[in-house]
Design a protein around this motif. Structure first.
Motif, PDB file in Angstrom:
ATOM      1  N   VAL A  49      23.568  40.601  23.084  1.00 31.42           N
ATOM      2  CA  VAL A  49      24.996  40.414  23.350  1.00 31.42           C
ATOM      3  C   VAL A  49      25.654  39.630  22.219  1.00 31.42           C
ATOM      4  O   VAL A  49      26.787  39.921  21.813  1.00 31.42           O
ATOM      5  CB  VAL A  49      25.203  39.708  24.705  1.00 31.42           C
ATOM      6  CG1 VAL A  49      26.665  39.331  24.912  1.00 31.42           C
ATOM      7  CG2 VAL A  49      24.723  40.598  25.841  1.00 31.42           C
ATOM      8  N   LEU A  50      24.955  38.636  21.692  1.00 30.47           N
ATOM      9  CA  LEU A  50      25.496  37.838  20.583  1.00 30.47           C
ATOM     10  C   LEU A  50      25.751  38.707  19.365  1.00 30.47           C
ATOM     11  O   LEU A  50      26.844  38.668  18.762  1.00 30.47           O
ATOM     12  CB  LEU A  50      24.524  36.709  20.237  1.00 30.47           C
ATOM     13  CG  LEU A  50      24.939  35.801  19.075  1.00 30.47           C
ATOM     14  CD1 LEU A  50      26.048  34.859  19.519  1.00 30.47           C
ATOM     15  CD2 LEU A  50      23.736  35.014  18.556  1.00 30.47           C
ATOM     16  N   MET A  63      29.139  41.324  15.525  1.00 35.18           N
ATOM     17  CA  MET A  63      28.973  42.248  14.414  1.00 35.18           C
ATOM     18  C   MET A  63      29.228  43.708  14.778  1.00 35.18           C
ATOM     19  O   MET A  63      29.801  44.454  13.969  1.00 35.18           O
ATOM     20  CB  MET A  63      27.555  42.105  13.842  1.00 35.18           C
ATOM     21  CG  MET A  63      27.210  40.688  13.426  1.00 35.18           C
ATOM     22  SD  MET A  63      25.658  40.533  12.537  1.00 35.18           S
ATOM     23  CE  MET A  63      26.096  41.250  10.965  1.00 35.18           C
ATOM     24  N   LEU A  64      28.842  44.144  15.973  1.00 36.10           N
ATOM     25  CA  LEU A  64      28.965  45.559  16.304  1.00 36.10           C
ATOM     26  C   LEU A  64      30.338  45.929  16.840  1.00 36.10           C
ATOM     27  O   LEU A  64      30.901  46.958  16.462  1.00 36.10           O
ATOM     28  CB  LEU A  64      27.882  45.945  17.329  1.00 36.10           C
ATOM     29  CG  LEU A  64      26.433  45.784  16.873  1.00 36.10           C
ATOM     30  CD1 LEU A  64      25.482  46.286  17.942  1.00 36.10           C
ATOM     31  CD2 LEU A  64      26.197  46.541  15.561  1.00 36.10           C
ATOM     32  N   VAL A  65      30.887  45.100  17.720  1.00 34.24           N
ATOM     33  CA  VAL A  65      32.183  45.420  18.319  1.00 34.24           C
ATOM     34  C   VAL A  65      33.291  45.551  17.268  1.00 34.24           C
ATOM     35  O   VAL A  65      34.104  46.479  17.348  1.00 34.24           O
ATOM     36  CB  VAL A  65      32.551  44.367  19.389  1.00 34.24           C
ATOM     37  CG1 VAL A  65      33.977  44.576  19.885  1.00 34.24           C
ATOM     38  CG2 VAL A  65      31.577  44.447  20.557  1.00 34.24           C
ATOM     39  N   ILE A  82      35.737  48.806  16.934  1.00 31.75           N
ATOM     40  CA  ILE A  82      37.194  48.720  17.035  1.00 31.75           C
ATOM     41  C   ILE A  82      37.864  49.419  15.858  1.00 31.75           C
ATOM     42  O   ILE A  82      38.966  49.967  15.979  1.00 31.75           O
ATOM     43  CB  ILE A  82      37.635  47.242  17.098  1.00 31.75           C
ATOM     44  CG1 ILE A  82      37.127  46.596  18.390  1.00 31.75           C
ATOM     45  CG2 ILE A  82      39.146  47.117  17.022  1.00 31.75           C
ATOM     46  CD1 ILE A  82      37.667  47.218  19.652  1.00 31.75           C
ATOM     47  N   SER A  83      37.194  49.431  14.701  1.00 28.28           N
ATOM     48  CA  SER A  83      37.782  50.078  13.525  1.00 28.28           C
ATOM     49  C   SER A  83      37.917  51.585  13.702  1.00 28.28           C
ATOM     50  O   SER A  83      38.619  52.245  12.927  1.00 28.28           O
ATOM     51  CB  SER A  83      36.930  49.783  12.287  1.00 28.28           C
ATOM     52  OG  SER A  83      35.636  50.367  12.414  1.00 28.28           O
ATOM     53  N   PRO A 105      36.047  37.788  18.693  1.00 30.21           N
ATOM     54  CA  PRO A 105      35.450  36.484  18.331  1.00 30.21           C
ATOM     55  C   PRO A 105      35.232  36.298  16.839  1.00 30.21           C
ATOM     56  O   PRO A 105      35.600  35.263  16.275  1.00 30.21           O
ATOM     57  CB  PRO A 105      34.125  36.495  19.103  1.00 30.21           C
ATOM     58  CG  PRO A 105      34.355  37.402  20.258  1.00 30.21           C
ATOM     59  CD  PRO A 105      35.290  38.465  19.763  1.00 30.21           C
ATOM     60  N   SER A 106      34.633  37.286  16.187  1.00 31.82           N
ATOM     61  CA  SER A 106      34.320  37.127  14.757  1.00 31.82           C
ATOM     62  C   SER A 106      35.579  37.059  13.909  1.00 31.82           C
ATOM     63  O   SER A 106      35.666  36.265  12.961  1.00 31.82           O
ATOM     64  CB  SER A 106      33.425  38.273  14.289  1.00 31.82           C
ATOM     65  OG  SER A 106      34.050  39.525  14.534  1.00 31.82           O
ATOM     66  N   ASN A 107      36.585  37.887  14.224  1.00 28.22           N
ATOM     67  CA  ASN A 107      37.818  37.883  13.429  1.00 28.22           C
ATOM     68  C   ASN A 107      38.640  36.620  13.667  1.00 28.22           C
ATOM     69  O   ASN A 107      39.226  36.070  12.733  1.00 28.22           O
ATOM     70  CB  ASN A 107      38.652  39.119  13.759  1.00 28.22           C
ATOM     71  CG  ASN A 107      37.985  40.403  13.294  1.00 28.22           C
ATOM     72  OD1 ASN A 107      37.123  40.370  12.414  1.00 28.22           O
ATOM     73  ND2 ASN A 107      38.363  41.519  13.866  1.00 28.22           N
ATOM     74  N   ALA A 108      38.681  36.168  14.916  1.00 25.00           N
ATOM     75  CA  ALA A 108      39.379  34.910  15.196  1.00 25.00           C
ATOM     76  C   ALA A 108      38.679  33.746  14.510  1.00 25.00           C
ATOM     77  O   ALA A 108      39.327  32.847  13.960  1.00 25.00           O
ATOM     78  CB  ALA A 108      39.440  34.671  16.708  1.00 25.00           C
ATOM     79  N   GLY A 109      37.356  33.782  14.507  1.00 33.37           N
ATOM     80  CA  GLY A 109      36.612  32.731  13.824  1.00 33.37           C
ATOM     81  C   GLY A 109      36.807  32.759  12.330  1.00 33.37           C
ATOM     82  O   GLY A 109      36.930  31.713  11.677  1.00 33.37           O
ATOM     83  N   GLU A 110      36.878  33.959  11.751  1.00 36.28           N
ATOM     84  CA  GLU A 110      37.076  34.072  10.305  1.00 36.28           C
ATOM     85  C   GLU A 110      38.430  33.516   9.889  1.00 36.28           C
ATOM     86  O   GLU A 110      38.565  32.931   8.805  1.00 36.28           O
ATOM     87  CB  GLU A 110      36.952  35.529   9.884  1.00 36.28           C
ATOM     88  CG  GLU A 110      37.040  35.751   8.380  1.00 36.28           C
ATOM     89  CD  GLU A 110      36.852  37.195   7.987  1.00 36.28           C
ATOM     90  OE1 GLU A 110      37.106  37.527   6.815  1.00 36.28           O
ATOM     91  OE2 GLU A 110      36.452  37.993   8.863  1.00 36.28           O
ATOM     92  N   SER A 111      39.431  33.677  10.742  1.00 39.81           N
ATOM     93  CA  SER A 111      40.755  33.143  10.407  1.00 39.81           C
ATOM     94  C   SER A 111      40.772  31.625  10.383  1.00 39.81           C
ATOM     95  O   SER A 111      41.662  31.017   9.786  1.00 39.81           O
ATOM     96  CB  SER A 111      41.794  33.656  11.404  1.00 39.81           C
ATOM     97  OG  SER A 111      41.563  33.143  12.702  1.00 39.81           O
TER      98      SER A 111
END
Length: 282
Positions: free
Chosen positions: A208-209, A214-216, A220-221, A236-242
């Motif tokens: 799930v992590l 990484m996969l979701v 989405i793309s 989560p990953s995109n919000a974290g990258e910002s």
């Protein structure tokens, strides 16, 4: 005449030394989880890998950029906008896996070995165990990640000095971005801890992590562009990258908004873990 002495069977027995009473307090639960964390060999190995990924991949990215710049060939489009900061945080994608997986192991590992029964017998209220595990490992991951990104930036700044990517600590937003990267990885560790307690399976928690981080985003793309613009920034990953990006555009969140969104994902994972911990048997 002989005298007979009668012993009173009701005489009080010698008092035994009383054992000290130990109360379960938040501080003692924290100390217990701290001791358990550092008693595992996997902790030292995985934290070392996380630190290595941050520093090594950051340095490799900077060396590659400098090599491409000196080769005389046109830079790749991804390298044109590169900065010492973006190069130094290149390893976060790899470090987040190491720290997140260790977070899963800290909680789910106790279920796989059966040690969770002893833990919950010592702390019957249960929730302090989850809060302590998340707090202890989150703090450790935060410190390791912050040290790693600052070391990587210091080395990378020397490598790309005199190039268009050169930056120093005094540049606006650099320190904020480096601290944001450390905070992001610390929260990834907390989410891993929550997923391990929620799913109670090492394989399930890691799956799930990895899917969430990484996969979701890749899936989405594949959606229409209008959907991507509305959904992608809140993953989560995109919000974290910002949180640690130096510049932002209309398709990304601001650092503050990214932090709020990522904290929301963290709280959601902890809430699910807390609910299952309280409602179901170990």
């Amino acid at each position: 005449m002989s005298t007979v002495t009668v012993t009173d069977s009701r005489a009080p027995a010698p008092a035994r030394a009383s054992r000290p009473e130990y109360k379960v307090t938040g501080r003692r639960v924290l100390r217990s989880e701290w001791a358990k964390l550092w008693s595992l060999r996997s902790t030292w190995i995985t934290l070392g890998l996380g630190l290595l990924f941050l520093v090594a991949f950051g340095v490799i990215a900077a060396a590659h950029y400098k090599s491409e710049l000196n080769s005389g060939r046109p830079l790749h489009r991804d390298d044109v906008a590169a900065t010492a900061l973006s190069l130094s945080v290149f390893g976060t994608n790899f470090a987040q896996l190491a720290l997140g997986v260790l977070g899963v192991l800290i909680t789910a590992g106790e279920y796989s070995t059966g040690m969770i029964r002893s833990t919950l017998a010592a702390v019957p209220r249960r929730l302090p165990v989850l809060w302590s595990k998340a707090s202890v490992f989150g703090l450790v991951a935060l410190v390791v990640a912050t040290v790693g990104v600052f070391v990587a930036f210091t080395v990378d700044s020397g490598i790309v000095s005199g190039t268009p990517a050169a930056l120093t600590m005094s540049h606006s937003g650099v320190v904020r971005s480096l601290l944001g990267a450390g905070l992001y990885l610390g929260l990834v560790g907390v989410i891993g801890t929550a997923l391990g307690a929620l799913l109670r399976s090492v394989a399930g928690g890691i799956s799930v992590l990895v899917a969430s981080l990484m996969l979701v985003p890749g899936l989405i793309s594949l959606l229409p562009s209008s959907w991507q613009d509305n959904i992608s920034p809140y993953l989560p990953s995109n919000a974290g990258e910002s949180m640690f990006a130096l510049t932002h555009d209309s398709t990304s969140l601001s650092p503050t908004a990214g932090l709020v969104v990522f904290l929301g994902w963290t709280v959601l994972a902890l809430a699910g873990a807390a609910y299952r911990l309280v409602r179901t048997d170990a």
